[in-house]
Design a protein around this motif. Structure first.
Motif: not given
Length: 327
Positions: A121-138
């Protein structure tokens, strides 16, 4: 006179400062207000409001702000602040997201929770960050199959059917089983089944109930002790929007998110059994998937969806290995 002007300017500055610190966030999703995903969003909104940090979250459900599959792009551009979204809907923008709806990858709800706290999930969140997106609730939801004319337990059962699956990986697997694929959001399933566009459907237990699909089908194969279908459906936020909030507002959001995430996990476990009750009461036949049935699907998935993912995503094998490494 000068003092009065200075005082007025100072008062004006204070008002402007207070205004700058207060904010309204827009949260979009595709579901009704009875759906678990709306309730997750509502918990966050209510908890933040109760925190008294001058932050209001306005929820736009039932696709009233953006269409179901059109939410990730405006979120990444800052045109939308928050969304509850099946992440695989954004697989076109980030192909790695297709791994969040991979057949047989998640064993049960507790395993899903471990996946959300893993290097995968950390790897996926790094990809989200590239799009200026973050997870609040899994959150992951389980799901199953339903069909208009017969039960679906094994791959051969779906051969020749026009079916819907939520993500690319399931579409590849079902096509490998001989089904024809019609891509659409879960909010479009009812009408598609009613008009004969679909013979069968693959979606979450929550959507099976909230979209009243029991009115259109003969047989339901739910997620039980064995579930082939698990889909990651987080509450996401534009990262720049979050970074622009005050520390108090950020803290309130994170605290609210933690409460919502705990609720999401516990309620997700209940949704599967609850859906069976709803379908049985509606007179729909309930089909159970055995371990042998599951193994047949998994063998097909390895030859179709798994292979396609590794071949089409540059770091696909590494991501798949990270996911498979979570016990």
């Amino acid at each position: 006179m000068k003092f009065t002007a200075f005082a007025a300017a100072a008062a004006s500055a204070l008002v402007l400062g207070a205004t700058a610190e207060s904010a309204e966030l827009r949260l979009s999703h595709q579901w009704s207000n009875q759906d678990i995903r709306h309730r997750v969003a509502q918990i966050v909104a209510d908890e933040v409001a109760a925190a008294g940090v001058d932050l209001d979250i306005r929820i736009f459900g039932s696709q009233s702000l953006f269409k179901a599959r059109e939410q990730y792009t405006p979120l990444s551009r800052g045109q939308l602040d928050m969304t509850v979204l099946p992440l695989s809907y954004a697989g076109g923008q980030q192909p790695s997201y297709n791994l969040t709806l991979m057949p047989g990858l998640v064993k049960n709800h507790d395993h899903a929770a471990r996946l959300t706290n893993s290097p995968f999930m950390e790897a996926l969140e790094a990809k989200m960050a590239e799009d200026d997106v973050m997870v609040l609730v899994h959150g992951y939801l389980a799901g199953g199959f339903a069909a208009k004319d017969r039960c679906i337990r094994r791959p051969e059962d779906i051969a020749g059917m026009q079916t819907r699956a939520a993500g690319k990986a399931f579409e590849q697997m079902l096509a490998g089983a001989g089904a024809s694929i019609a891509s659409m959001a879960s909010s479009e399933i009812y009408n598609a089944m009613q008009t004969g566009v679909l013979d069968a459907v693959n979606t979450s237990s929550s959507s099976f109930v909230s979209f009243r699909i029991y009115e259109q089908v003969k047989c339901y194969t739910p997620a039980g002790d064995i579930a082939l279908w698990f889909m990651y459906q987080p509450l996401l936020m534009n990262k720049s929007t979050f970074d622009g909030l005050t520390e108090a507002q950020q803290a309130a959001l994170l605290a609210a998110a933690a409460k919502a995430e705990a609720f999401y996990l516990e309620e997700a476990k209940k949704e599967d059994a609850a859906s069976v009750d709803v379908y049985r009461e509606a007179g729909v036949e309930i089909a159970e998937m055995t371990e042998e049935d599951f193994a047949a699907w998994l063998d097909l998935a390895r030859e179709t969806a798994f292979k396609e993912f590794v071949a089409s995503v540059p770091d696909g094998q590494a991501l798949l290995d990270m996911a498979l490494a979570v016990e």
